[in-house]
Motif scaffolding. Structure first.
Motif, PDB file in Angstrom:
ATOM      1  N   TYR A  43       0.749  -1.133   0.029  1.00 32.40           N
ATOM      2  CA  TYR A  43       0.013  -0.072  -0.025  1.00 32.40           C
ATOM      3  C   TYR A  43       0.862   1.167  -0.053  1.00 32.40           C
ATOM      4  N   ALA A  44       0.256   2.416  -0.745  1.00 36.25           N
ATOM      5  CA  ALA A  44       0.607   3.604  -0.499  1.00 36.25           C
ATOM      6  C   ALA A  44       0.192   4.131   0.947  1.00 36.25           C
TER       7      ALA A  44
ATOM      8  N   ILE B  26       3.390   8.588   0.459  1.00 29.44           N
ATOM      9  CA  ILE B  26       4.470   8.103  -0.008  1.00 29.44           C
ATOM     10  C   ILE B  26       4.182   6.686  -0.517  1.00 29.44           C
ATOM     11  N   SER B  27       4.658   6.544  -1.924  1.00 33.34           N
ATOM     12  CA  SER B  27       4.501   5.063  -2.381  1.00 33.34           C
ATOM     13  C   SER B  27       4.787   3.951  -1.759  1.00 33.34           C
ATOM     14  N   TRP B  28       4.345   2.799  -2.069  1.00 30.02           N
ATOM     15  CA  TRP B  28       4.620   1.680  -1.500  1.00 30.02           C
ATOM     16  C   TRP B  28       5.929   1.240  -1.192  1.00 30.02           C
ATOM     17  N   ASN B  29       6.941   1.793  -2.273  1.00 29.82           N
ATOM     18  CA  ASN B  29       8.345   1.259  -1.952  1.00 29.82           C
ATOM     19  C   ASN B  29       9.049   2.668  -1.591  1.00 29.82           C
TER      20      ASN B  29
ATOM     21  N   GLY C 120      -3.229   5.359  -2.851  1.00 25.50           N
ATOM     22  CA  GLY C 120      -2.326   6.612  -2.949  1.00 25.50           C
ATOM     23  C   GLY C 120      -3.070   7.830  -3.288  1.00 25.50           C
ATOM     24  N   GLY C 121      -2.348   9.019  -3.631  1.00 28.73           N
ATOM     25  CA  GLY C 121      -3.070  10.220  -3.869  1.00 28.73           C
ATOM     26  C   GLY C 121      -3.223  11.048  -2.778  1.00 28.73           C
TER      27      GLY C 121
ATOM     28  N   ARG D  67     -10.362   9.367  -0.966  1.00 28.18           N
ATOM     29  CA  ARG D  67     -11.123   8.332  -1.616  1.00 28.18           C
ATOM     30  C   ARG D  67      -9.994   7.234  -1.891  1.00 28.18           C
ATOM     31  N   GLY D  68      -8.637   7.774  -2.001  1.00 35.37           N
ATOM     32  CA  GLY D  68      -7.741   6.907  -2.563  1.00 35.37           C
ATOM     33  C   GLY D  68      -7.192   5.868  -1.387  1.00 35.37           C
TER      34      GLY D  68
END
Length: 122
Positions: free
Chosen positions: A32-33, A51-54, A102-103, A107-108
């Motif tokens: 997950y983000a 922050i992105s998943w990685n 993410g975002g 809603r993300g």
């Protein structure tokens, strides 16, 4: 199901710093983000940072750029952090962490923590 628990909030003087933590009680959290949002009294919940998943990509709301830093520890602690420097009274709010696609929109995100209070006041 992803359980998220925030900590690190408190009372700080203007110009001070706090570091928020969000612990994820799941092995799948790496997919997950992660995001931080905040809600001040009488206002809608607003985006702070993601922050992105990685951990390779981050994005911030304009008013916190250069002051806040989001990071994550995927290796062992399953934790995402929000380092907040140069705090201002207008940063006062309940801060929530969230997990999902993410975002900058609510809603993300599918999973939310309970929130931690941050108060910036002299």
């Amino acid at each position: 199901q992803v359980q998220l628990v925030e900590s690190g909030g408190g009372l700080v003087q203007p110009g001070g710093s706090l570091r928020l933590s969000c612990a994820a009680a799941t092995r799948t959290w790496r997919r997950y983000a992660m995001g931080w949002f905040r809600q001040a009294p009488g206002k809608e919940r607003e985006f702070v940072a993601t922050i992105s998943w990685n951990g390779g990509s981050t994005y911030y709301e304009d008013s916190v750029k250069g002051r806040f830093t989001i990071s994550r520890d995927n290796a062992a602690m399953n934790t995402v952090y929000l380092q907040m420097n140069s705090l201002k009274p207008e940063d006062t709010a309940v801060y929530y962490c969230a997990a999902g696609g993410g975002g900058s929109s609510n809603r993300g995100y599918d999973y939310w923590g309970q929130g931690t209070q941050v108060t910036v006041s002299s």
